[in-house]
Design an enzyme around this catalytic site. Structure first.
Site, PDB file in Angstrom:
ATOM      1  N   GLN A   1      -5.026   3.727  18.230  1.00 36.61           N
ATOM      2  CA  GLN A   1      -6.084   2.818  17.395  1.00 36.61           C
ATOM      3  C   GLN A   1      -6.969   2.233  17.610  1.00 36.61           C
ATOM      4  OE1 GLN A   1      -4.222   4.989  13.281  1.00 36.61           O
ATOM      5  NE2 GLN A   1      -4.180   2.910  13.760  1.00 36.61           N
TER       6      GLN A   1
ATOM      7  N   ASN B   1       0.890  -1.459  -0.225  1.00 40.77           N
ATOM      8  CA  ASN B   1       0.285   0.227   0.549  1.00 40.77           C
ATOM      9  C   ASN B   1       0.630   1.171  -0.284  1.00 40.77           C
ATOM     10  OD1 ASN B   1       0.797  -0.525   2.565  1.00 40.77           O
ATOM     11  ND2 ASN B   1      -1.156  -0.606   3.217  1.00 40.77           N
TER      12      ASN B   1
ATOM     13  N   HIS C   1      -7.385   5.709  10.144  1.00 39.48           N
ATOM     14  CA  HIS C   1      -6.516   4.807   9.556  1.00 39.48           C
ATOM     15  C   HIS C   1      -7.158   4.413   8.088  1.00 39.48           C
ATOM     16  CE1 HIS C   1      -2.620   3.096  10.694  1.00 39.48           C
ATOM     17  NE2 HIS C   1      -2.045   3.297   8.754  1.00 39.48           N
TER      18      HIS C   1
ATOM     19  N   ARG D   1       3.307   7.486  11.358  1.00 43.87           N
ATOM     20  CA  ARG D   1       2.799   6.555  13.001  1.00 43.87           C
ATOM     21  C   ARG D   1       2.405   7.781  13.276  1.00 43.87           C
ATOM     22  NH1 ARG D   1       1.352   2.726  10.432  1.00 43.87           N
ATOM     23  NH2 ARG D   1       1.670   1.030  10.092  1.00 43.87           N
TER      24      ARG D   1
HETATM   25  P1  NDP Z   1      10.339   1.398   3.539  1.00 38.54           P
HETATM   26  O1  NDP Z   1      10.750   1.055   4.456  1.00 38.54           O
HETATM   27  O2  NDP Z   1      10.111   1.534   2.176  1.00 38.54           O
HETATM   28  O3  NDP Z   1      10.883   3.126   4.118  1.00 38.54           O
HETATM   29  C1  NDP Z   1      10.800   3.472   4.979  1.00 38.54           C
HETATM   30  C2  NDP Z   1      12.184   4.859   5.196  1.00 38.54           C
HETATM   31  O4  NDP Z   1      12.662   5.327   6.148  1.00 38.54           O
HETATM   32  C3  NDP Z   1      13.339   3.529   4.317  1.00 38.54           C
HETATM   33  O5  NDP Z   1      13.999   4.648   3.412  1.00 38.54           O
HETATM   34  C4  NDP Z   1      14.731   3.744   5.482  1.00 38.54           C
HETATM   35  O6  NDP Z   1      15.778   4.227   5.373  1.00 38.54           O
HETATM   36  C5  NDP Z   1      13.768   5.487   6.190  1.00 38.54           C
HETATM   37  N1  NDP Z   1      14.268   5.954   7.651  1.00 38.54           N
HETATM   38  C6  NDP Z   1      13.831   4.638   8.803  1.00 38.54           C
HETATM   39  N2  NDP Z   1      14.591   5.053   9.974  1.00 38.54           N
HETATM   40  C7  NDP Z   1      15.075   6.467   9.497  1.00 38.54           C
HETATM   41  C8  NDP Z   1      15.209   7.473  10.224  1.00 38.54           C
HETATM   42  N3  NDP Z   1      15.235   7.795  11.802  1.00 38.54           N
HETATM   43  N4  NDP Z   1      15.515   8.742   9.728  1.00 38.54           N
HETATM   44  C9  NDP Z   1      14.811   8.849   8.337  1.00 38.54           C
HETATM   45  N5  NDP Z   1      14.689   7.565   7.610  1.00 38.54           N
HETATM   46  C10 NDP Z   1      14.717   6.435   8.370  1.00 38.54           C
HETATM   47  O7  NDP Z   1       8.691   1.705   3.840  1.00 38.54           O
HETATM   48  P2  NDP Z   1       7.414   2.678   3.737  1.00 38.54           P
HETATM   49  O8  NDP Z   1       7.987   3.932   2.877  1.00 38.54           O
HETATM   50  O9  NDP Z   1       6.806   1.926   2.648  1.00 38.54           O
HETATM   51  O10 NDP Z   1       6.489   2.793   4.408  1.00 38.54           O
HETATM   52  C11 NDP Z   1       6.942   3.984   5.628  1.00 38.54           C
HETATM   53  C12 NDP Z   1       6.166   3.709   6.618  1.00 38.54           C
HETATM   54  O11 NDP Z   1       4.446   4.274   6.364  1.00 38.54           O
HETATM   55  C13 NDP Z   1       5.603   2.012   7.100  1.00 38.54           C
HETATM   56  O12 NDP Z   1       6.788   1.911   7.981  1.00 38.54           O
HETATM   57  C14 NDP Z   1       4.224   2.804   8.556  1.00 38.54           C
HETATM   58  O13 NDP Z   1       4.506   3.238   9.518  1.00 38.54           O
HETATM   59  C15 NDP Z   1       3.937   3.759   7.138  1.00 38.54           C
HETATM   60  N6  NDP Z   1       2.577   3.778   5.990  1.00 38.54           N
HETATM   61  C16 NDP Z   1       0.991   3.968   6.531  1.00 38.54           C
HETATM   62  C17 NDP Z   1       0.546   3.542   6.432  1.00 38.54           C
HETATM   63  C18 NDP Z   1      -0.994   3.924   5.976  1.00 38.54           C
HETATM   64  O14 NDP Z   1      -2.160   3.554   5.891  1.00 38.54           O
HETATM   65  N7  NDP Z   1      -0.820   5.231   6.564  1.00 38.54           N
HETATM   66  C19 NDP Z   1       0.551   2.391   5.036  1.00 38.54           C
HETATM   67  C20 NDP Z   1       1.766   2.039   4.898  1.00 38.54           C
HETATM   68  C21 NDP Z   1       2.866   2.230   5.429  1.00 38.54           C
HETATM   69  P3  NDP Z   1      16.598   2.953   5.358  1.00 38.54           P
HETATM   70  O15 NDP Z   1      15.858   1.979   5.204  1.00 38.54           O
HETATM   71  O16 NDP Z   1      17.161   3.850   3.712  1.00 38.54           O
HETATM   72  O17 NDP Z   1      17.658   2.480   6.141  1.00 38.54           O
END
Ligand code: NDP
Length: 386
Positions: A314, A147, A333, A285
């Site tokens: 939630q 998603n 959400h 989140r």
């Molecule tokens: P990804 O794993 O593709 O991306 C997460 C990114 O966050 C990675 O690039 C990671 O870095 C980066 N990251 C982690 N920690 C840090 C930090 N301290 N500072 C800066 N960047 C950081 O996940 P998605 O993009 O698919 O999803 C991200 C989040 O969105 C999910 O974990 C979830 O919490 C939320 N989400 C919400 C939804 C909703 O319905 N509202 C649905 C789907 C997701 P790297 O990997 O480069 O270390």
């Protein structure tokens, strides 16, 4: 045979749908960047149906019962007398969704000696205590990418909605008014603004790509830098930290997972360094922000708007201050649970279960915790307390 305990949100208040607004879903060939869509051996649902609510059962019943396993589906997840807690004692697999999370705390994991797999039908496994999962040898998996684009679209919608003052303007129409001055007194163009994302993973990068045609200046921060070619293509400015980035932005969108590094990041101090009248969009989140600091920043005018779909806990209580704070565009959400997304995460959930019950490896990109440590996507994007 295994007991699979699945926690889903309630059906619509007027009952499970008999018809839908559209016939079917567009067919996708894959995810951006080449990851393949979920590949279960079969599905027992029609894409486009409501699968994420209790009666939808993620389309899993025939498959699981066909293998001789038991499936319990419930929305009753709070408190020691909940159906969730009663079944947890002998459950081998727990399926939960971030939209209606069954919080798998350390105490609950302690009380679930048979638990082997905590499966997130979506993305974001912060409702599972990952340290406790590691300690108890529980595998944590989620349907990576299912998603991400759904959320990216929602983020773009919320940015435009806040900047253009869409929701209050729409409200004047509903109330029978024609109040142009009231509507436009807080309405701006996005063009020319600085927009930054905290994290440029699957969602963050998709947001950047979607915003590039709006003639904005794009910024990002992440733990790993994007390839130089992508930075150049989109004209991105990289910042080493969130703290470095936000003073340069008119709009900030949060797209990082919730883990020890990001918890409580947006408090009074960081919000105070943002441009006066900045907009903050959080579909990641809620606990990445300080709830009351957000309210204060909206009331003082430090933030011109806040929108998102993530709350804590939630479901949010009816007196949660984000329901009534000014200049907000909150939704429940929902961003990652469009009917389109549901078809993908239901198929991905089945794919993970097929692997698990066949004792075959779960795709690395779906893994968050495995064999007592962060694994796969989890090893890349998450951290633990210890
Ligand atoms: P990804 O794993 O593709 O991306 C997460 C990114 O966050 C990675 O690039 C990671 O870095 C980066 N990251 C982690 N920690 C840090 C930090 N301290 N500072 C800066 N960047 C950081 O996940 P998605 O993009 O698919 O999803 C991200 C989040 O969105 C999910 O974990 C979830 O919490 C939320 N989400 C919400 C939804 C909703 O319905 N509202 C649905 C789907 C997701 P790297 O990997 O480069 O270390």
């Amino acid at each position: 045979m295994a007991k699979v305990l699945c926690v889903l949100y309630d059906d619509p208040i007027d009952g499970y749908p008999k018809t839908y607004a559209r016939d079917g879903l567009p067919v996708l060939n894959g995810y951006p960047g080449g990851q393949t869509l979920p590949t279960p051996s079969a599905i027992d649902f029609t894409p486009g149906e409501l699968l994420g609510s209790v009666s939808g059962e993620l389309g899993l019943r025939a498959f699981l019962e066909g293998l001789g396993h038991g499936l319990v589906v419930t929305s009753d997840k709070e408190g020691p007398d909940s159906e969730f807690d009663r079944h947890l004692a002998d459950a081998e697999v727990v399926i939960s969704q971030p939209f209606w999370p069954a919080y798998l705390t350390a105490e609950r994991i302690e009380k679930a000696p048979n638990l082997k797999l905590a499966l997130t039908a979506g993305i974001g496994s912060d409702h599972v205590d990952l340290d406790a999962a590691i300690a108890h040898g529980v595998t944590v998996a989620e349907v990576t990418f299912c998603n991400s684009i759904s959320v990216a679209e929602h983020v773009v919608m919320m940015i435009l909605s806040l900047v253009r003052n869409y929701l209050p303007s729409h409200e004047w129409v509903r109330r029978g008014g024609w109040n142009i001055a009231d509507s436009v007194a807080r309405s701006y163009d996005l063009e020319g603004m600085d927009v930054g994302t905290v994290a440029a993973g699957r969602i963050g990068l998709a947001v950047l790509r979607r915003l590039a045609p709006f003639d904005v200046r794009l910024h990002y921060t992440d733990r790993h830098r994007l390839p130089a070619a992508v930075e150049e293509e989109l004209g991105l400015t990289f910042h080493a930290s969130t703290q470095d980035m936000v003073p340069h932005c008119d709009v900030v969108t949060i797209n990082a997972p919730l883990h020890p590094e990001t918890q409580g990041l947006f408090g009074d101090e960081l919000l105070g360094t943002m441009r006066r009248g900045a907009y903050l969009i959080n579909t990641a989140r809620a606990l990445i922000t300080d709830r009351d600091a957000i309210v204060r920043a909206l009331e003082s005018g430090q933030l011109a708007g806040y929108a998102g779909d993530v709350w804590y806990p939630q479901p949010a209580p009816s007196d949660h201050p984000w329901r009534t704070m000014p200049h907000q565009g909150m939704t429940p959400h929902i961003s990652g649970s469009s009917l389109s997304a549901q078809a993908r995460y239901a198929a991905g959930t089945r794919e993970i279960l097929e692997s698990y019950f066949a004792a075959a490896p779960i795709r690395d990109e779906y893994l968050i915790v495995d064999a007592g440590k962060l694994a796969g996507t989890g090893a890349h994007s998450y951290s633990t307390r210890s």
